[in-house]
Design a protein around this motif. Structure first.
Motif, short mmCIF file in Angstrom:
data_model
loop_
_atom_site.label_atom_id
_atom_site.label_comp_id
_atom_site.label_asym_id
_atom_site.label_seq_id
_atom_site.Cartn_x
_atom_site.Cartn_y
_atom_site.Cartn_z
N ALA A 133 21.39 19.65 66.54
CA ALA A 133 22.53 19.36 67.40
C ALA A 133 22.72 17.86 67.46
N LEU A 134 23.98 17.47 67.61
CA LEU A 134 24.34 16.05 67.61
C LEU A 134 25.47 15.85 68.59
N SER A 135 25.30 14.87 69.49
CA SER A 135 26.34 14.58 70.46
C SER A 135 26.71 13.10 70.35
N ILE A 136 27.97 12.82 70.10
CA ILE A 136 28.41 11.44 69.90
C ILE A 136 29.72 11.20 70.65
N GLN A 137 30.08 9.93 70.77
CA GLN A 137 31.34 9.55 71.39
C GLN A 137 32.45 9.54 70.33
N GLU A 138 33.63 9.83 70.78
CA GLU A 138 34.79 9.77 69.89
C GLU A 138 34.86 8.39 69.24
N GLY A 139 35.16 8.38 67.96
CA GLY A 139 35.24 7.13 67.23
C GLY A 139 33.98 6.77 66.48
N GLU A 140 32.85 7.35 66.90
CA GLU A 140 31.60 7.09 66.20
C GLU A 140 31.54 7.94 64.93
N ASN A 141 30.59 7.59 64.06
CA ASN A 141 30.35 8.37 62.86
C ASN A 141 29.27 9.42 63.12
N ALA A 142 29.38 10.55 62.42
CA ALA A 142 28.39 11.61 62.54
C ALA A 142 27.81 11.91 61.16
N THR A 143 26.50 11.96 61.09
CA THR A 143 25.83 12.27 59.82
C THR A 143 24.95 13.50 59.98
N MET A 144 25.13 14.44 59.06
CA MET A 144 24.33 15.66 59.05
C MET A 144 23.66 15.79 57.69
N ASN A 145 22.45 16.29 57.71
CA ASN A 145 21.67 16.39 56.48
C ASN A 145 21.27 17.83 56.19
N CYS A 146 21.12 18.10 54.91
CA CYS A 146 20.81 19.45 54.46
C CYS A 146 19.80 19.36 53.33
N SER A 147 18.79 20.22 53.34
CA SER A 147 17.82 20.21 52.24
C SER A 147 17.39 21.63 51.91
N TYR A 148 16.99 21.80 50.67
CA TYR A 148 16.52 23.09 50.20
C TYR A 148 15.14 22.92 49.58
N LYS A 149 14.33 23.97 49.66
CA LYS A 149 12.97 23.88 49.13
C LYS A 149 12.94 23.90 47.61
N THR A 150 13.79 24.71 47.02
CA THR A 150 13.81 24.76 45.56
C THR A 150 15.00 23.94 45.07
N SER A 151 15.53 24.26 43.95
CA SER A 151 16.59 23.43 43.37
C SER A 151 17.86 23.52 44.20
N ILE A 152 18.69 22.51 44.06
CA ILE A 152 19.97 22.49 44.74
C ILE A 152 21.05 22.42 43.66
N ASN A 153 22.05 23.26 43.78
CA ASN A 153 23.03 23.38 42.70
C ASN A 153 24.39 22.84 43.15
N ASN A 154 25.38 23.68 43.12
CA ASN A 154 26.71 23.27 43.59
C ASN A 154 26.77 23.51 45.08
N LEU A 155 26.86 22.44 45.85
CA LEU A 155 26.72 22.53 47.30
C LEU A 155 28.08 22.49 47.98
N GLN A 156 28.23 23.33 48.99
CA GLN A 156 29.46 23.36 49.76
C GLN A 156 29.15 23.08 51.23
N TRP A 157 30.10 22.51 51.91
CA TRP A 157 30.02 22.33 53.36
C TRP A 157 31.14 23.09 54.03
N TYR A 158 30.81 23.75 55.15
CA TYR A 158 31.76 24.53 55.92
C TYR A 158 31.71 24.10 57.37
N ARG A 159 32.83 24.31 58.06
CA ARG A 159 32.92 24.07 59.50
C ARG A 159 33.23 25.39 60.20
N GLN A 160 32.63 25.56 61.37
CA GLN A 160 32.92 26.75 62.17
C GLN A 160 33.23 26.31 63.59
N ASN A 161 34.46 26.52 64.00
CA ASN A 161 34.82 26.29 65.38
C ASN A 161 34.36 27.49 66.20
#
Lengths: 110, 115
Positions: free
Chosen positions: A10-38
């Motif tokens: 979870a990440l809580s920031i003020q409007e105008g700031e930057n947000a960074t999220m990280n993702c890792s996998y144990k084995t190989s990483i291939n074609n990666l996609q990012w999704y948003r869910q409201n």
């Protein structure tokens, strides 16, 4: 099958700031996609970064991919209250099958 | 296009009852996916179809779950008998396969509550 690990949870920031999220996998990483869910909605595709790419931009989104570290990051610049949502990474396990990470809950305070 | 359509949006049922969830994928898409989302387990792929044929059902939790895709524009996920632990949001998604990777288009989900 492996599941992606995302941090922070979870990440809580003020409007105008930057947000960074990280993702890792144990084995190989291939074609990666990012999704948003409201809240209460289905997932919406944000960006795809292929295994031969290192960085990709789309509007205020910047995604990087490091296949040697099996990790990716999503940067949202100049965040807005409307960016409040959960963000998921998803890697292609094989064929057309995606394996999703646990997600990062982003809250942007106005 | 109207996007992926799911029905019902909400379903409340009693333990032991049969539940049928429905999905209409985007026209022209050749893959259809069923996912389940819970707080504990996150987003899990249950089964997916290619050209109406089930390709991978390894995520289906047990025999109480079954899925069909009788034609390119309709799929069902059935739970019989339902149990309280089946309570979750069930998503249907579809895409058209492109070389390497394709984004998936998700429906709004069906929130299932089994009491």
């Amino acid at each position: 099958s492996q599941q992606g690990e995302e941090d922070p949870q979870a990440l809580s920031i003020q409007e105008g700031e930057n947000a960074t999220m990280n993702c890792s996998y144990k084995t190989s990483i291939n074609n990666l996609q990012w999704y948003r869910q409201n809240s209460g909605r289905g997932l919406v595709h944000l960006i795809l970064i292929r295994s031969n790419e290192r960085e990709k931009h789309s509007g205020r989104l910047r995604v990087t991919l490091d296949t040697s570290k099996k990790s990716s990051s999503l940067l949202i610049t100049a965040s807005r209250a409307a960016d409040t949502a959960s963000y998921f990474c998803a890697d292609m396990e094989y064929g057309n099958k995606l394996v999703f990470g646990a997600g990062t809950i982003l809250r942007v305070k106005s | 296009d109207a996007g992926v359509i799911q029905s019902p949006r909400h379903e409340v049922t009693e333990m032991g009852q049969e539940v049928t969830l429905r999905c209409k994928p985007i026209s022209g898409h050749d893959y259809l996916f069923w996912y389940r989302q819970t707080m504990m387990r996150g987003l899990e792929l249950l089964i997916y179809f290619n050209n109406n044929v089930p390709i991978d059902d390894s995520g289906m939790p047990e025999d109480r779950f079954s899925a069909k895709m009788p034609n390119a524009s309709f799929s069902t996920l059935k739970i019989q008998p339902s149990e309280p632990r089946d309570s979750a949001v069930y998503f249907c998604a579809s895409n058209k396969w492109a070389s390497g990777a394709s984004e998936q288009y998700f429906g709004p989900g069906t929130r299932l509550t089994v009491t």
